[in-house]
Design a protein around this motif. Sequence first.
Motif, short mmCIF file in Angstrom:
data_model
loop_
_atom_site.label_atom_id
_atom_site.label_comp_id
_atom_site.label_asym_id
_atom_site.label_seq_id
_atom_site.Cartn_x
_atom_site.Cartn_y
_atom_site.Cartn_z
N GLU A 119 0.97 -1.17 -0.08
CA GLU A 119 -0.11 0.00 -0.21
C GLU A 119 1.06 1.02 0.02
O GLU A 119 0.45 2.24 -0.59
CB GLU A 119 -1.23 0.01 1.25
CG GLU A 119 -1.79 1.24 1.31
CD GLU A 119 -2.87 1.35 -0.03
OE1 GLU A 119 -3.14 0.32 -0.53
OE2 GLU A 119 -3.13 2.46 -0.17
N SER A 197 -5.21 2.93 6.90
CA SER A 197 -5.66 4.45 7.03
C SER A 197 -4.50 5.19 7.64
O SER A 197 -4.55 6.44 7.30
CB SER A 197 -6.96 4.57 8.01
OG SER A 197 -6.75 3.96 9.31
N THR A 198 -3.67 4.71 8.17
CA THR A 198 -2.71 5.39 8.87
C THR A 198 -1.65 5.94 7.79
O THR A 198 -1.10 6.58 7.64
CB THR A 198 -1.73 4.48 10.05
OG1 THR A 198 -2.74 4.31 10.94
CG2 THR A 198 -0.57 5.42 10.46
N HIS A 200 -2.53 6.08 4.61
CA HIS A 200 -3.42 7.18 3.72
C HIS A 200 -2.94 8.47 4.52
O HIS A 200 -2.83 9.73 4.08
CB HIS A 200 -4.92 6.89 3.49
CG HIS A 200 -4.85 5.61 2.73
ND1 HIS A 200 -5.98 4.86 2.96
CD2 HIS A 200 -4.10 5.01 2.13
CE1 HIS A 200 -5.94 3.99 2.04
NE2 HIS A 200 -4.65 3.98 1.41
N LYS A 201 -3.12 8.47 5.96
CA LYS A 201 -2.98 9.49 6.72
C LYS A 201 -1.55 10.35 6.46
O LYS A 201 -1.34 11.66 6.44
CB LYS A 201 -3.22 9.28 8.10
CG LYS A 201 -3.40 10.59 9.12
CD LYS A 201 -4.06 10.69 10.19
CE LYS A 201 -4.07 11.91 10.90
NZ LYS A 201 -3.51 11.79 12.37
#
Length: 218
Positions: A119, A197-198, A200-201
Amino acid sequence: MGSGYNVDAAYGGALVFSEKYRQLLSGIERADSITFNPQKWMYVAKTCAMVLFKNRDLLETDFRISAPYMNDTNFTNLGEVSVQGTRHADILKLYLSLHHIGLKGYDQLLNESYLLVEEFVIQVKKRSYIELASEPDTNLCCFRGRPKYLDSKQWDRWNLELQQFLLNEERVFFSLPTYRGERWLRAVLLNPYTPISTIHKIFSKIDEFYINHHSNKS
Ligand SMILES: Cc1ncc(COP(=O)(O)O)c(C=O)c1O
């Protein structure tokens, strides 16, 4: 000194426990010695590090330094063939971790690391202002920003500032090694509890830095 090849598998050696990625270690069996640190990608509490020898006799012929204060025995005192004499039984931590996490557990942990790095790479590739050092073989990813709004001579400085920004604002730490004469950010995606999500952040913060840096300079 005898000649021999050592493979530094301090980090990557853990892949021996991965069904899918074990073949990345192919050829390692030709080494005369292998460095392997379960304290890295096997999540064993520090310290737990070792060197494995194909031919144990080498320790006696090439490495032994007699300790005059030891009595002669018909076995080699371990303190004479290694840097440390007295030490903790660090291997116990590996033994217990193997029992607790098990081969399946390690296989799963390693796969999860790869999902995170995949990712991460996708996010790097989405951004034209970021360059990947190489396709990662492990869960380490090296990348650097090269914003077009700056002269390339200023890119090292920009990456250093980005590193500081992520550390100070987001408590995210990337080391900043020099590779081919340039500074690169190095992400180690080791924590299996890191949600996607981390990642992405982090990248939205990198975008923020990229944009703000530009507007601050212009
Ligand atoms: C590939 C590799 N070799 C060697 C080392 C050094 O290991 P140690 O912490 O046992 O000195 C590291 C540490 O990160 C490493 O990644």
